[in-house]
Design a protein around this motif. Structure first.
Motif, PDB file in Angstrom:
ATOM      1  N   PHE A 154       0.830  -1.205   0.000  1.00  0.00           N
ATOM      2  CA  PHE A 154       0.000   0.000   0.000  1.00  0.00           C
ATOM      3  C   PHE A 154       0.865   1.255   0.000  1.00  0.00           C
ATOM      4  CE2 PHE A 154      -3.704   2.442   0.505  1.00  0.00           C
ATOM      5  CZ  PHE A 154      -3.574   3.331   1.557  1.00  0.00           C
ATOM      6  N   SER A 167      -1.164  -3.404   3.116  1.00  0.00           N
ATOM      7  CA  SER A 167      -2.501  -3.076   2.612  1.00  0.00           C
ATOM      8  C   SER A 167      -3.145  -2.126   3.594  1.00  0.00           C
ATOM      9  CB  SER A 167      -3.332  -4.339   2.417  1.00  0.00           C
ATOM     10  OG  SER A 167      -3.486  -5.026   3.637  1.00  0.00           O
ATOM     11  N   ARG A 172      -3.654  -2.282   7.684  1.00  0.00           N
ATOM     12  CA  ARG A 172      -2.717  -3.217   8.320  1.00  0.00           C
ATOM     13  C   ARG A 172      -1.572  -2.471   8.980  1.00  0.00           C
ATOM     14  NH1 ARG A 172      -1.182  -8.350   4.727  1.00  0.00           N
ATOM     15  NH2 ARG A 172       0.011  -8.701   6.630  1.00  0.00           N
TER      16      ARG A 172
END
Length: 121
Positions: A29, A102, A105
């Protein structure tokens, strides 16, 4: 899985310069803190320099004024410009990055494989 690939190490004479690069790849991410560490045989790994996602930097006292860390967020790459190199800078240099894999997280830290820097007299 993410990967950090370092390049730019080598042999240089004292007083010379080298530029290390570390490129991150894989699926993630975002990347938070990125840094460079070094480790001599029989010694603990130590921080050389680190840079946050907004560009704040920190350095070991031994390299302040000689080394500069920077990053290109578009390329997911961190650099370490090393000037006025000394024999005591001889080490294996490791890239480290903190990824958010992500959304939602927590952070995960990863290491590169290391690149040898040798400074001769």
């Amino acid at each position: 899985q993410v990967q950090l690939v370092e390049s730019g190490g080598g042999l240089v004479q004292a007083g010379g310069s080298l530029r290390l690069s570390c490129a991150a790849s894989g699926i993630f991410f975002t990347i938070n803190r990125m840094g460079w560490y070094r480790q001599a045989p029989g010694k603990q790994r130590e921080l050389v320099g680190a840079i946050s996602s907004v560009g704040s930097t920190e350095y070991a006292d031994s390299v302040k004024g000689r080394f500069t860390i920077s990053r290109d967020s578009a390329k997911n790459t961190v650099y370490l410009q090393m000037n006025s190199l000394k024999p005591e800078d001889t080490n294996v240099y490791y890239c480290h990055a903190v990824f958010i894999l992500s959304a939602g997280r927590g952070p995960n830290g990863y290491w590169g494989q290391g690149t040898q820097v040798t400074v001769s007299l």
